[in-house]
Design an enzyme around this catalytic site. Structure first.
Site, short mmCIF file in Angstrom:
data_model
loop_
_atom_site.label_atom_id
_atom_site.label_comp_id
_atom_site.label_asym_id
_atom_site.label_seq_id
_atom_site.Cartn_x
_atom_site.Cartn_y
_atom_site.Cartn_z
N GLY A 71 -25.57 -0.17 42.19
CA GLY A 71 -24.42 -0.96 42.65
C GLY A 71 -24.79 -1.59 43.94
CE1 TYR A 135 -29.14 -7.88 46.69
CE2 TYR A 135 -31.46 -8.88 46.77
CZ TYR A 135 -30.12 -8.00 46.05
OH TYR A 135 -30.51 -7.61 44.74
#
Length: 278
Positions: A71, A135
Site C-alpha cells: 500500500g 517517492y
C-alpha cells in the site's frame, strides 16, 4: 501461518498476489482504501483501512504472522501527497507490526530509492541510497525504518526494490522487467525463508540485461524464471536513437530521474493496466 495481511490489495500488483497469498496461511486479510476488491478467494477476507490512521492499521495487523506491504501512493507527487500514505503509513505499519508481535514485513520498495545511480553502474543491494524523487525518498525512509525496527525491536523485513513490474513497452524495461510470476515467487520466498533479519533484494526477472546484482540476497532462494530478452528485437526495432542528454536514459530511475520533483513519473511510461480481475 495463521494470518497474512496484504496492503495495497486493490492495486495492480496486489491483484496478482491475493490468490497465491491466500494459499500460504489459514487466513489472508486483504486491505486498501477501496470499497472492495471483487470476489474473494478461499480463506481471504477484505478490510478497508487507511494507512495514515494508526488505530486502523493496528487493528488490521492483530494476530498476523506477516504483513505484505504494497500500500502506498504509487507515483511521484508533491511531498504533501507522499508524506501521509508513504511515510506516516510506513511508520504505522512497522509500529503496529511491533506492537502486535508480527514476525516480518515484506515491503514493496523500489529502484527509485537508488534511482540516481548511473545506469551503467551494476549496483548491488548494498548500493547507498540515492533517491530520484520524493517517492524514492519515501522508499529510503521505509528501508531505514525497516533496518531500525530490526536492530532495535526485532521485527524482520525484506525490502524488495522493484524495478519495472509491468508489460515491456520500452527499451529500459528489457533490462528492468519483473514478470508477475517472478513477483509472486519473490514474495513467496520472502515469506518462507526461515530467517531474513533486515534484507534488501531487487525485484527483477532473469533478464540478460538486468542492471542490478542480487548476489547478496541469494539466501532468499529467489531464482527468477522469466527473461525480457524475448521482447528485445521488437522493442529495439521500434525505438528511435536515445537522447543521451536525457536523464531518463542515464540513470536507474528512468523517467523518475528526469521529472521535476513533485511531477508524475508514470505519466510518460505507457503502463498497461492489466489488473487481475476476480
Amino acid at each position: 501461518m495463521k494470518k497474512i495481511v496484504l496492503t495495497g490489495a486493490a492495486g495492480r500488483l496486489g491483484s496478482y498476489l491475493r490468490e497465491p497469498l491466500s494459499k500460504l496461511a489459514e487466513s489472508l486479510v486483504s486491505s486498501d482504501l477501496a470499497d472492495g476488491v471483487g470476489n474473494l478467494y478461499e480463506n481471504e477476507t477484505y478490510l478497508q483501512a487507511d494507512l495514515t490512521k494508526y488505530d486502523e492499521i493496528h487493528a488490521l495487523l492483530q494476530g498476523a504472522d506477516m504483513v505484505v506491504h504494497f500500500g502506498a501512493y504509487g507515483d511521484e507527487a508533491p511531498f504533501e501527497t507522499i508524506v501521509g500514505p508513504n511515510i506516516i503509513g510506513a511508520y504505522n505499519i512497522w509500529e503496529a507490526a511491533f506492537q502486535n508481535g508480527v514476525r516480518r514485513v515484506v515491503y514493496a520498495s523500489s529502484i527509485h530509492a537508488v534511482g540516481m545511480h548511473p545506469r551503467t553502474d551494476f549496483i548491488g543491494t548494498d548500493a547507498p541510497h540515492r533517491p530520484d524523487t520524493f517517492y524514492g525518498l519515501a522508499k529510503c525512509f521505509s528501508e531505514d525504518l525497516a533496518s531500525l525496527y530490526w536492530d532495535k525491536r526485532g521485527v524482520e523485513s525484506v525490502c524488495m526494490r522493484i524495478l519495472s513490474c509491468a508489460q515491456v513497452t520500452n527499451a529500459r524495461a528489457v533490462g528492468t522487467w519483473l514478470s508477475y510470476d517472478d513477483l509472486i515467487q519473490l514474495v513467496e520466498r520472502s515469506i518462507s525463508t526461515p530467517v531474513t533479519g533486515f534484507s534488501v533484494v531487487y525485484g527483477v526477472s532473469d533478464n540478460d540485461r538486468a542492471p542490478v546484482d542480487n548476489a547478496r540476497a541469494s539466501f532468499l532462494g529467489y531464482r527468477p524464471k522469466d527473461n525480457a530478452e524475448q521482447f528485445a528485437d521488437k522493442i529495439f526495432a521500434e525505438t528511435p536513437p536515445l537522447d543521451l542528454t536525457d536523464p531518463t536514459h542515464l540513470y536507474h530511475g528512468g523517467p523518475f530521474a528526469s521529472v521535476e520533483l513533485g511531477s508524475s513519473g508514470l505519466a510518460t511510461m505507457n503502463i498497461v493496466d492489466d489488473t487481475k480481475k476476480t
